[in-house]
Enzyme design. Structure first.
Site, PDB file in Angstrom:
ATOM      1  N   HIS A 166      -2.966   4.618   4.947  1.00 24.10           N
ATOM      2  CA  HIS A 166      -4.100   3.696   5.073  1.00 24.10           C
ATOM      3  C   HIS A 166      -5.384   4.310   4.491  1.00 24.10           C
ATOM      4  O   HIS A 166      -6.106   3.676   3.727  1.00 24.10           O
ATOM      5  CB  HIS A 166      -4.291   3.350   6.553  1.00 24.10           C
ATOM      6  CG  HIS A 166      -5.498   2.538   6.834  1.00 24.10           C
ATOM      7  ND1 HIS A 166      -5.628   1.220   6.436  1.00 24.10           N
ATOM      8  CD2 HIS A 166      -6.659   2.848   7.468  1.00 24.10           C
ATOM      9  CE1 HIS A 166      -6.812   0.761   6.821  1.00 24.10           C
ATOM     10  NE2 HIS A 166      -7.459   1.730   7.429  1.00 24.10           N
ATOM     11  N   TYR A 185       4.838   5.846  11.122  1.00 25.04           N
ATOM     12  CA  TYR A 185       5.150   4.446  11.433  1.00 25.04           C
ATOM     13  C   TYR A 185       5.961   3.708  10.369  1.00 25.04           C
ATOM     14  O   TYR A 185       6.315   2.559  10.583  1.00 25.04           O
ATOM     15  CB  TYR A 185       3.861   3.649  11.750  1.00 25.04           C
ATOM     16  CG  TYR A 185       2.807   3.669  10.650  1.00 25.04           C
ATOM     17  CD1 TYR A 185       2.874   2.795   9.564  1.00 25.04           C
ATOM     18  CD2 TYR A 185       1.739   4.555  10.712  1.00 25.04           C
ATOM     19  CE1 TYR A 185       1.917   2.813   8.567  1.00 25.04           C
ATOM     20  CE2 TYR A 185       0.772   4.585   9.717  1.00 25.04           C
ATOM     21  CZ  TYR A 185       0.854   3.713   8.649  1.00 25.04           C
ATOM     22  OH  TYR A 185      -0.093   3.732   7.657  1.00 25.04           O
ATOM     23  N   ARG A 200       0.876  -1.183   0.000  1.00 24.73           N
ATOM     24  CA  ARG A 200       0.000   0.000   0.000  1.00 24.73           C
ATOM     25  C   ARG A 200       0.908   1.226   0.000  1.00 24.73           C
ATOM     26  O   ARG A 200       1.546   1.532   0.990  1.00 24.73           O
ATOM     27  CB  ARG A 200      -0.906  -0.025   1.240  1.00 24.73           C
ATOM     28  CG  ARG A 200      -1.466   1.326   1.599  1.00 24.73           C
ATOM     29  CD  ARG A 200      -2.518   1.287   2.670  1.00 24.73           C
ATOM     30  NE  ARG A 200      -2.067   0.852   3.984  1.00 24.73           N
ATOM     31  CZ  ARG A 200      -1.319   1.572   4.810  1.00 24.73           C
ATOM     32  NH1 ARG A 200      -0.866   2.762   4.472  1.00 24.73           N
ATOM     33  NH2 ARG A 200      -0.986   1.099   6.001  1.00 24.73           N
TER      34      ARG A 200
HETATM   35  C1  TPP Z   1     -13.539  -5.560  13.247  1.00 26.07           C
HETATM   36  C2  TPP Z   1     -12.709  -4.349  13.000  1.00 26.07           C
HETATM   37  N1  TPP Z   1     -11.661  -4.092  13.811  1.00 26.07           N
HETATM   38  C3  TPP Z   1     -10.901  -2.998  13.612  1.00 26.07           C
HETATM   39  C4  TPP Z   1     -11.193  -2.131  12.598  1.00 26.07           C
HETATM   40  C5  TPP Z   1     -10.326  -0.902  12.373  1.00 26.07           C
HETATM   41  N2  TPP Z   1      -9.536  -1.073  11.160  1.00 26.07           N
HETATM   42  C6  TPP Z   1      -9.875  -0.494  10.014  1.00 26.07           C
HETATM   43  S1  TPP Z   1      -8.826  -0.879   8.771  1.00 26.07           S
HETATM   44  C7  TPP Z   1      -7.872  -1.823   9.784  1.00 26.07           C
HETATM   45  C8  TPP Z   1      -6.646  -2.518   9.241  1.00 26.07           C
HETATM   46  C9  TPP Z   1      -6.963  -3.535   8.196  1.00 26.07           C
HETATM   47  O1  TPP Z   1      -5.775  -3.989   7.611  1.00 26.07           O
HETATM   48  P1  TPP Z   1      -5.777  -5.057   6.472  1.00 26.07           P
HETATM   49  O2  TPP Z   1      -6.756  -6.134   6.751  1.00 26.07           O
HETATM   50  O3  TPP Z   1      -4.371  -5.455   6.253  1.00 26.07           O
HETATM   51  O4  TPP Z   1      -6.331  -4.273   5.190  1.00 26.07           O
HETATM   52  P2  TPP Z   1      -5.769  -2.975   4.450  1.00 26.07           P
HETATM   53  O5  TPP Z   1      -6.422  -1.790   5.126  1.00 26.07           O
HETATM   54  O6  TPP Z   1      -4.303  -2.970   4.563  1.00 26.07           O
HETATM   55  O7  TPP Z   1      -6.246  -3.080   3.057  1.00 26.07           O
HETATM   56  C10 TPP Z   1      -8.388  -1.832  11.079  1.00 26.07           C
HETATM   57  C11 TPP Z   1      -7.768  -2.543  12.200  1.00 26.07           C
HETATM   58  C12 TPP Z   1     -12.311  -2.408  11.783  1.00 26.07           C
HETATM   59  N3  TPP Z   1     -12.657  -1.628  10.755  1.00 26.07           N
HETATM   60  N4  TPP Z   1     -13.045  -3.532  12.002  1.00 26.07           N
END
Ligand code: TPP
Length: 370
Positions: free
Chosen positions: A269, A278, A265
């Site tokens: 985010h 970070y 990415r």
């Molecule tokens: C159940 C839940 N826990 C926490 C969050 C907060 N949150 C939003 S995005 C994220 C990280 C997700 O990372 P990843 O699965 O690697 O996907 P990426 O964003 O890198 O595409 C988190 C922890 C959420 N949306 N839903």
């Protein structure tokens, strides 16, 4: 039309990281599964433009938030173009290029991030489910859907117009969610026609994959009893080959596969994140040099594709950008009552009070005392 020639890539799928089109733009490995490189080039360029315009619109105050997919177009287009019309995809919130491949209007995507809609599109029209912001939840939705396919008898019949599969997208962070692990259990135990496509973009917001697991994403499938494969996620050809293969197996009754598409990415985010807090900018530079679009362009140019093709795509990109900007601003204002009306079948008295207070707040800007 550039088609890939016979010579199998499938043998490499199990252990190593499958790469076909290298960062140098050279096709090192050819695949049997085909895939129109012109179509996939156009998809990547145009969906990247959707992403770029959305970021600009967010900065101008037109969107509340935008999760950029910059750098992940190769993984997404390769996977998206592997789907057949009757297959269904379950996205997270970052699969803008898959939405593009499925024919979802990009302006509809923006509505979700402008707050003008609770969903944005009809999942049945394109067999592309709604975006899911609850991490991992869509894996269980996908598995449930795959159970339905089995019960309908639409798997393993050998009839290409009947057999179907589910392609569900997840991030590396989703692998730490209980729901994802439950989905793996069900998919394996019932040998479901589902392909888990994990874009390992290295980061779950600020958490690197290394703090989540001691084994690769693909290896985690083995513990559940199904196949895990690794592909270069910045290689649209490899992503396409692996997904075609996995979906073919799933439709034929061969059960689930977990595909780990290794990518990065390159943007924060979301537009609300500051990734400088970070991670090292050098990493992003490293991955920029592995760009999925640049490598396909190099390949097409060195194969003798005329400059007219690239000029046509660039012109199309301009028109798309203008349509996105005007379309976003023209999206209808939402009815502030909508979220309340769709929460429960019958609204309880307490929710009625909250709705009235909310409508008064929207009308006057003044909060009422509860
Ligand atoms: C159940 C839940 N826990 C926490 C969050 C907060 N949150 C939003 S995005 C994220 C990280 C997700 O990372 P990843 O699965 O690697 O996907 P990426 O964003 O890198 O595409 C988190 C922890 C959420 N949306 N839903």
């Amino acid at each position: 039309m550039t088609m890939l020639h016979p010579e199998t890539a499938e043998a490499a799928l199990d252990d190593e990281i499958l790469t076909c089109l290298g960062p140098d733009g050279v096709l090192h490995r050819e695949t049997t599964v085909g895939g129109d490189l012109f179509v996939m080039y156009r998809d990547m360029v145009l969906s990247r433009r959707v992403d770029t315009e959305a970021i600009a619109l967010q900065r101008q105050g037109e969107l509340g938030l935008w999760p950029s997919m910059l750098g992940q177009e190769g993984a997404q287009v390769g996977a998206g173009r592997a789907l057949r019309p009757r297959d269904i995809a379950f996205p997270t919130y970052r699969e803008h290029a898959v939405a593009w491949c499925r024919g979802v209007d990009p302006v509809q995507l923006l509505g979700l991030f402008r707050g003008t809609t609770l969903g944005g599109w009809n999942p049945r029209e394109n067999n592309f489910n709604l975006y899911t912001l609850v991490i991992g939840a869509q894996t269980l939705h996908a598995v449930g859907y795959a159970m339905g396919i089995v019960r309908d008898g639409d798997v393993g019949t050998g009839d290409p117009d009947r057999d179907r599969a589910v392609l569900v997208f997840l991030g590396d962070g989703a692998l730490s969610e209980g729901e994802t692990n439950e989905a793996f259990v069900w998919a394996a135990a019932q040998n479901l026609p589902v392909v888990f496509f994990c874009q390992n973009n290295q980061w779950a917001i600020s958490a690197p994959y290394s703090v989540q697991s001691r084994v690769s994403v693909a290896q985690r499938a083995q513990g559940f009893g199904f196949r895990g494969v690794r592909v270069d996620g910045n290689d649209v050809v490899a992503s396409h080959a692996a997904t075609v293969d996995a979906l073919d197996r799933a439709r034929a009754g061969g059960g689930p596969t977990l595909i780990e598409a290794i990518t990065y990415r390159r943007n924060p985010h979301t537009t609300s994140d500051d990734d400088g807090r970070y991670r090292d900018a050098g990493l992003t530079e490293h991955w920029s040099a592995l760009d999925p679009i640049a490598r396909l362009r190099t390949h097409l140019e060195s194969s003798g594709v005329a400059p007219d093709f690239f000029a046509e795509v660039a012109a199309e990109e301009q028109l798309l950008a203008e349509r996105i900007r005007s379309g976003c601003r023209a999206l209808p204002e939402p009815d502030p009552a909508t979220p309340f009306l769709h929460t429960l079948a019958t609204m309880p008295a307490e929710l009625e009070l909250q709705l009235a207070a909310h409508l008064a707040f929207v009308a006057t800007g003044e909060a009422t005392a509860s």
